[in-house]
Structure formats: structure tokens, C-alpha cells
Design a protein around this motif. Structure first.
Motif, PDB file in Angstrom:
ATOM      1  N   ARG A   1       0.859  -1.182   0.000  1.00 24.36           N
ATOM      2  CA  ARG A   1       0.000   0.000   0.000  1.00 24.36           C
ATOM      3  C   ARG A   1       0.886   1.219   0.000  1.00 24.36           C
ATOM      4  O   ARG A   1       1.718   1.396   0.894  1.00 24.36           O
TER       5      ARG A   1
ATOM      6  N   ILE B   1      -4.365 -11.371  13.232  1.00 22.94           N
ATOM      7  CA  ILE B   1      -5.747 -11.029  12.906  1.00 22.94           C
ATOM      8  C   ILE B   1      -5.976  -9.517  12.802  1.00 22.94           C
ATOM      9  O   ILE B   1      -7.103  -9.071  12.770  1.00 22.94           O
TER      10      ILE B   1
ATOM     11  N   PHE C   1     -13.490 -10.352   8.034  1.00 26.92           N
ATOM     12  CA  PHE C   1     -13.411  -9.997   9.449  1.00 26.92           C
ATOM     13  C   PHE C   1     -14.801  -9.613   9.948  1.00 26.92           C
ATOM     14  O   PHE C   1     -15.758  -9.603   9.175  1.00 26.92           O
TER      15      PHE C   1
ATOM     16  N   GLU D   1      -4.616   1.380  14.252  1.00 30.63           N
ATOM     17  CA  GLU D   1      -6.052   1.565  14.523  1.00 30.63           C
ATOM     18  C   GLU D   1      -6.709   0.362  15.203  1.00 30.63           C
ATOM     19  O   GLU D   1      -6.488  -0.784  14.830  1.00 30.63           O
ATOM     20  N   LEU D   2      -7.523   0.709  16.201  1.00 32.22           N
ATOM     21  CA  LEU D   2      -8.366  -0.305  16.839  1.00 32.22           C
ATOM     22  C   LEU D   2      -9.804  -0.087  16.382  1.00 32.22           C
ATOM     23  O   LEU D   2     -10.426  -0.973  15.809  1.00 32.22           O
ATOM     24  N   TYR D   3     -10.323   1.124  16.615  1.00 32.14           N
ATOM     25  CA  TYR D   3     -11.698   1.472  16.237  1.00 32.14           C
ATOM     26  C   TYR D   3     -11.719   2.850  15.570  1.00 32.14           C
ATOM     27  O   TYR D   3     -10.759   3.607  15.662  1.00 32.14           O
ATOM     28  N   GLY D   4     -12.874   3.177  14.979  1.00 29.50           N
ATOM     29  CA  GLY D   4     -13.034   4.500  14.397  1.00 29.50           C
ATOM     30  C   GLY D   4     -14.356   5.131  14.823  1.00 29.50           C
ATOM     31  O   GLY D   4     -15.331   4.433  15.098  1.00 29.50           O
TER      32      GLY D   4
ATOM     33  N   GLN E   1     -17.335  -6.919  12.207  1.00 30.72           N
ATOM     34  CA  GLN E   1     -17.489  -5.563  12.739  1.00 30.72           C
ATOM     35  C   GLN E   1     -18.690  -5.487  13.668  1.00 30.72           C
ATOM     36  O   GLN E   1     -19.645  -6.247  13.535  1.00 30.72           O
TER      37      GLN E   1
ATOM     38  N   GLU F   1      -7.928  -6.661   0.884  1.00 26.54           N
ATOM     39  CA  GLU F   1      -6.822  -5.822   1.335  1.00 26.54           C
ATOM     40  C   GLU F   1      -5.569  -6.076   0.493  1.00 26.54           C
ATOM     41  O   GLU F   1      -5.260  -7.228   0.146  1.00 26.54           O
TER      42      GLU F   1
ATOM     43  N   ARG G   1     -12.893  -7.395   2.703  1.00 22.73           N
ATOM     44  CA  ARG G   1     -12.118  -6.414   1.928  1.00 22.73           C
ATOM     45  C   ARG G   1     -10.927  -7.115   1.296  1.00 22.73           C
ATOM     46  O   ARG G   1     -10.203  -7.827   1.985  1.00 22.73           O
TER      47      ARG G   1
HETATM   48  P1  ATP Z   1      -7.367   0.611   8.217  1.00 21.97           P
HETATM   49  O1  ATP Z   1      -6.969   2.065   8.135  1.00 21.97           O
HETATM   50  O2  ATP Z   1      -6.632  -0.169   9.277  1.00 21.97           O
HETATM   51  O3  ATP Z   1      -7.400  -0.082   6.885  1.00 21.97           O
HETATM   52  P2  ATP Z   1     -10.060   1.489   8.121  1.00 21.97           P
HETATM   53  O4  ATP Z   1      -9.905   2.885   8.614  1.00 21.97           O
HETATM   54  O5  ATP Z   1     -10.206   1.232   6.671  1.00 21.97           O
HETATM   55  O6  ATP Z   1      -8.891   0.577   8.727  1.00 21.97           O
HETATM   56  P3  ATP Z   1     -12.802   1.291   8.849  1.00 21.97           P
HETATM   57  O7  ATP Z   1     -13.269   1.305   7.460  1.00 21.97           O
HETATM   58  O8  ATP Z   1     -12.959   2.506   9.684  1.00 21.97           O
HETATM   59  O9  ATP Z   1     -11.274   0.815   8.892  1.00 21.97           O
HETATM   60  O10 ATP Z   1     -13.423   0.024   9.574  1.00 21.97           O
HETATM   61  C1  ATP Z   1     -13.933   0.063  10.887  1.00 21.97           C
HETATM   62  C2  ATP Z   1     -13.228  -0.929  11.789  1.00 21.97           C
HETATM   63  O11 ATP Z   1     -13.257  -2.236  11.218  1.00 21.97           O
HETATM   64  C3  ATP Z   1     -11.764  -0.638  12.012  1.00 21.97           C
HETATM   65  O12 ATP Z   1     -11.605   0.327  13.027  1.00 21.97           O
HETATM   66  C4  ATP Z   1     -11.233  -1.990  12.398  1.00 21.97           C
HETATM   67  O13 ATP Z   1     -11.498  -2.249  13.777  1.00 21.97           O
HETATM   68  C5  ATP Z   1     -12.060  -2.930  11.568  1.00 21.97           C
HETATM   69  N1  ATP Z   1     -11.345  -3.342  10.338  1.00 21.97           N
HETATM   70  C6  ATP Z   1     -11.255  -2.653   9.174  1.00 21.97           C
HETATM   71  N2  ATP Z   1     -10.554  -3.338   8.266  1.00 21.97           N
HETATM   72  C7  ATP Z   1     -10.177  -4.502   8.850  1.00 21.97           C
HETATM   73  C8  ATP Z   1      -9.432  -5.656   8.404  1.00 21.97           C
HETATM   74  N3  ATP Z   1      -8.957  -5.739   7.168  1.00 21.97           N
HETATM   75  N4  ATP Z   1      -9.246  -6.671   9.287  1.00 21.97           N
HETATM   76  C9  ATP Z   1      -9.753  -6.609  10.539  1.00 21.97           C
HETATM   77  N5  ATP Z   1     -10.455  -5.561  11.006  1.00 21.97           N
HETATM   78  C10 ATP Z   1     -10.678  -4.513  10.187  1.00 21.97           C
END
Ligand code: ATP
Length: 429
Positions: free
Chosen positions: A102, A188, A194, A264-267, A196, A181, A179
Motif C-alpha cells: 500500500r 488477525i 473480518f 487503529e483499533l476502532y473508528g 465488525q 486488502e 475487503r
Molecule cells: P485501516 O486504516 O486499518 O485499513 P479502516 O480505517 O479502513 O482501517 P474502517 O473502514 O474505519 O477501517 O473500519 C472500521 C473498523 O473495522 C476498524 O476500526 C477496524 O477495527 C475494523 N477493520 C477494518 N478493516 C479490517 C481488516 N482488514 N481486518 C480486521 N479488522 C478490520
């Protein structure tokens, strides 16, 4: 910031495999890039998290309603939400070793693996595609949802009409998201499949700051009170202009100090009225008292289940002089109690200990262990975070009591068998 410690991460991954928390997915076929399976203990831990979350944010509030929507939605949802166009990450490829990264995760212009020159970044859509129906043609193309959120918008009117809710109120959902990714990794932390736990909280525009602050506090409460994470390991990051998701006017990322770094953990995001405007041609909410028809605005607290599991494991993992202990909050521990007969080869002890076990497991998730010696059994239960171990010994037969040993202090006390359930209830509450 704590120094990344890959050693600790390796130990946690090994514990998870050895004790049945988390296994590599499809392992006997050589695995599948970053898919992980939750084993017997992992599924208990994960279920405990999800149930606690549902209790706190849905059952204990009057302003919330839950849904459980289909994973595959009409592709028009993703067109309207902007995901088909915008939900992408910049991808760069190393010209030498061909590995992909990335672009926004790379410092500098060279490959982090081999030092080779990197190509131009290109946008890579993260939606996972499949076909519905027998023909693999364009008209049958559908996507696995990349977030649970959109169902809460699409079902907004159905929930409103069946639930008689008034602003402000929220819709909550727990479920899988997918996703594709670019670079999964770190156990994990980043997976392609995953779970949510998300809330879309609907408000009037003028109240967004107040609601944002409310949810910020609620998220802290969840992390520190419900999960019991150490405050020192959590940080708020105000996501600056230009780095936020396409729909967001304000976002805070809650970051955790994982052994591999702060991530990141949560948003928590303010999505304005972006989503409901995209999905509904006419404003979907009527405030009869104020005589208004309007598009509610949205605050979105978003919690990853797997990242919750990971943060919990990292927070709870402790090495002490002669043992490894997972100091999970009792409410989250896979087993609340383990019951042992002092010796395996004394039928009288085993039968009586079984009676105690059968009683205890009516109320608590409980484990039975009669292998090896008591020391080894304690060690095994400490490693999986069981708060209490109950041993039935020779004195128990005469005195109708058992030894109860506390995971964190390793202290033991005698408790009458008829008092045992009350004792445990008090300790575990
Ligand atoms: P990142 O910047 O790490 O890719 P994101 O900002 O895209 O994450 P969000 O779209 O805000 O993530 O998703 C909400 C929540 O879902 C995240 O805070 C995280 O806890 C979880 N999450 C997102 N992508 C993943 C993943 N690929 N694997 C596990 N958990 C995930």
C-alpha cells in the motif's frame, strides 16, 4: 510510544494455536493468505465480546435497535454509497521482486523488502466480487459487503416504521465484512474476512458535535470498562483533512499499542447526511412536532471484533516468573471456572469432583481437567485466562468443601460446596 516487540507477538500467536484460540485457516492445505479460524476458546472469547457489546449498546439503551442484514446486497447499494468508485487503496508494485504494497504505508521510494524501485501507484478497489446465480456474467456480479454500515442506512425506514423511534436513535449490527486488502498481515489485525460491530446513530444536524462527544465517551467506556484495556495503551488520533474516508467530516481513530506498533483499533466518524441522501430520493424522516421532513445526520462508532480480540490478548498477556497468565476480565474469559479431582486414579474423588463440575457448569462456562498434576493444570488454566480453579481432594469428602484458587493472586481458600455457586457468582460479577 512503546517499542514494537515481535517476540511478544510470536508468543501470543503460538499460545493461540497451542491452546485453541486461533488457528491458521485451511492449514492442512497450506493455509490461505491471512485467513484465520477461531478455535474452541477463541469462539468463546469472541462471542463474549459480541454479547457484551450488544448488551451495553443495544439492550441497555432505549435509543437503539438492532438488525442482522444480508451480507450480499443489491450492487446499487455500493454504487449509491460511493464504494464502487471510491473504496480503494493506492497500490505500488516493486519492479524487481514484484511484491505489492500500500503506497500510503511506505516511507520513501524503494521496496521495503528488497530495496528495488517502485512503480507508479494505482488505485485498487477493495470490494470482493462474486456472482449470484449460475451465469458468470456482468449482470450477475455482486459484492460481499465491505462494511456492515450500509444495511443500517438501507433499512432505515423499515426500522423507523416498525420501531417507532424518534431522533436521536441508533441502529446497531454485528457481522462479517470483506475487503480485498492489498497487504494483509500481522495476525488477525488485517484480514480479508473480518467482523465488525457498528452503530449508525441518527441525529439532527445541529446536534452532531454533542453526539460525537457522547460516542467518544461511550467508546472509551467500552474499551476501559467493558474490555478492561489499559488506558495507557489507547490513543486518540484526529484524522486530518484529506486523509478521511470520502464521506466523513470528522473522524477519530482510536489506536492501540500492539506489539507491532501503534495502529487503529476502532473508528468514530461523523458521516453527515451523506448516506441517507444517497439512498433516499425523498427525506426519510418526519418530525411531526416540529413539522419538519428531513435527512438525519449520522455519527458512526465502528468497532472491529477481531481487533478487539487482538487488543485484549495483547493487553491480557503477562509473563510472570514461572507462569504465563492471560489476565482477561472474568466476563470475557472463555471459561469462568475449571474443576479438578486432586488425583485421576481415585474413582471416589473423580466421581465427587464430577458432581461439583456438573453443578457448576449449569451456571458458568466450565472446564474439566484431570490430566497430569495440579501444578500443570493451574499453568494451563492461567494461560487461557480461567479466573478460578476448583480442586476436590481427600478433605473434601469429609468436610464437604473444595479449594478455590484465584488466577491473578494464585491464592487458595477453602469454600463449602453448597456455598460454591454463590461464592463464584460474587467473585465473577
Ligand atoms: P485501516 O486504516 O486499518 O485499513 P479502516 O480505517 O479502513 O482501517 P474502517 O473502514 O474505519 O477501517 O473500519 C472500521 C473498523 O473495522 C476498524 O476500526 C477496524 O477495527 C475494523 N477493520 C477494518 N478493516 C479490517 C481488516 N482488514 N481486518 C480486521 N479488522 C478490520
Amino acid at each position: 510510544m512503546k517499542k514494537p516487540d515481535s517476540n511478544v507477538m510470536e508468543k501470543i500467536i503460538s499460545l493461540c494455536k497451542r491452546r485453541g484460540f486461533i488457528f491458521p485457516g485451511s492449514e492442512i492445505y497450506g493455509g490461505l493468505a491471512n485467513s484465520w479460524d477461531y478455535g474452541p476458546l477463541g469462539v468463546e472469547l469472541k462471542n463474549n465480546i459480541k454479547q457484551l457489546w450488544w448488551k451495553r449498546f443495544v439492550h441497555q439503551r432505549d435509543d437503539m435497535a438492532g438488525i442482522d442484514a444480508a451480507l450480499i446486497m443489491n450492487p446499487k447499494v455500493w454504487e449509491a454509497s460511493g464504494h464502487l468508485k471510491e473504496f480503494s487503496d493506492p497500490l505500488v508494485e516493486c519492479k524487481k521482486c514484484k511484491r505489492r504494497f500500500r503506497a500510503d504505508h511506505i516511507e520513501g521510494n524503494s521496496c521495503p523488502d528488497c530495496g528495488g524501485e517502485l512503480g507508479q501507484p494505482r488505485q485498487f478497489n477493495l470490494m470482493l466480487k462474486t456472482f449470484l446465480g449460475p451465469a458468470e456474467e456482468k449482470a450477475n456480479e455482486v459484492y460481499f459487503r465491505p462494511e456492515t454500515a450500509q444495511a443500517m442506512f438501507v433499512d432505515f425506514k423499515n426500522v423507523l416504521e416498525t420501531n417507532r423511534k424518534k431522533l436521536p436513535f441508533g441502529i446497531a449490527q454485528v457481522g462479517k465484512a470483506f475487503r480485498n486488502e492489498v497487504t494483509p498481515g500481522n495476525f488477525i489485525f488485517r484480514m480479508r474476512e473480518f467482523e465488525q460491530m457498528e452503530i449508525e446513530y441518527f441525529i439532527k444536524e445541529e446536534n452532531w458535535q454533542e453526539a460525537f462527544e457522547h460516542w467518544k465517551k461511550e467508546m472509551w467506556g467500552w474499551m476501559t470498562e467493558s474490555l478492561g484495556l489499559d488506558k495507557k495503551n489507547i490513543h486518540e488520533f484526529e484524522v486530518p483533512d484529506g486523509e478521511r474516508a470520502h464521506y466523513s467530516k470528522r473522524t477519530i481513530d482510536f489506536e492501540y499499542e500492539y506489539p507491532f506498533g501503534r495502529k487503529e483499533l476502532y473508528g468514530l466518524a461523523y458521516r453527515a447526511d451523506f448516506d441517507l441522501k444517497n439512498h433516499f430520493k425523498e427525506a426519510p424522516y418526519q418530525d411531526i412536532e416540529a413539522g419538519e421532513i428531513l435527512y438525519p445526520h449520522v455519527i458512526e462508532p465502528s468497532f472491529g471484533v477481531d481487533r478487539s480480540v487482538l487488543a485484549l490478548l495483547c493487553d491480557a498477556y503477562h509473563e510472570e516468573s514461572e507462569r504465563v497468565v492471560l489476565k482477561l476480565k472474568p466476563a470475557l474469559a472463555p471459561y469462568k471456572v475449571a474443576v479438578f479431582p486432586l488425583l485421576k486414579n481415585k474413582p471416589e474423588l473423580v466421581a465427587k469432583a464430577r458432581e461439583v463440575y456438573d453443578e457448576v457448569k449449569k451456571e458458568f462456562t466450565a472446564a474439566w481437567d484431570d490430566r497430569g498434576n495440579i501444578g500443570k493444570r493451574y499453568y494451563a488454566q492461567d494461560e487461557i485466562g480461567t479466573p478460578y480453579c476448583v480442586t476436590f481432594d481427600f478433605d473434601s469428602i469429609k468436610k464437604h468443601d473444595v479449594t478455590v484458587r484465584d488466577r491473578d493472586t494464585a491464592k487458595q481458600e477453602r469454600v463449602k460446596i453448597k456455598e460454591l455457586k454463590n461464592f463464584l457468582n460474587e467473585k465473577l460479577s
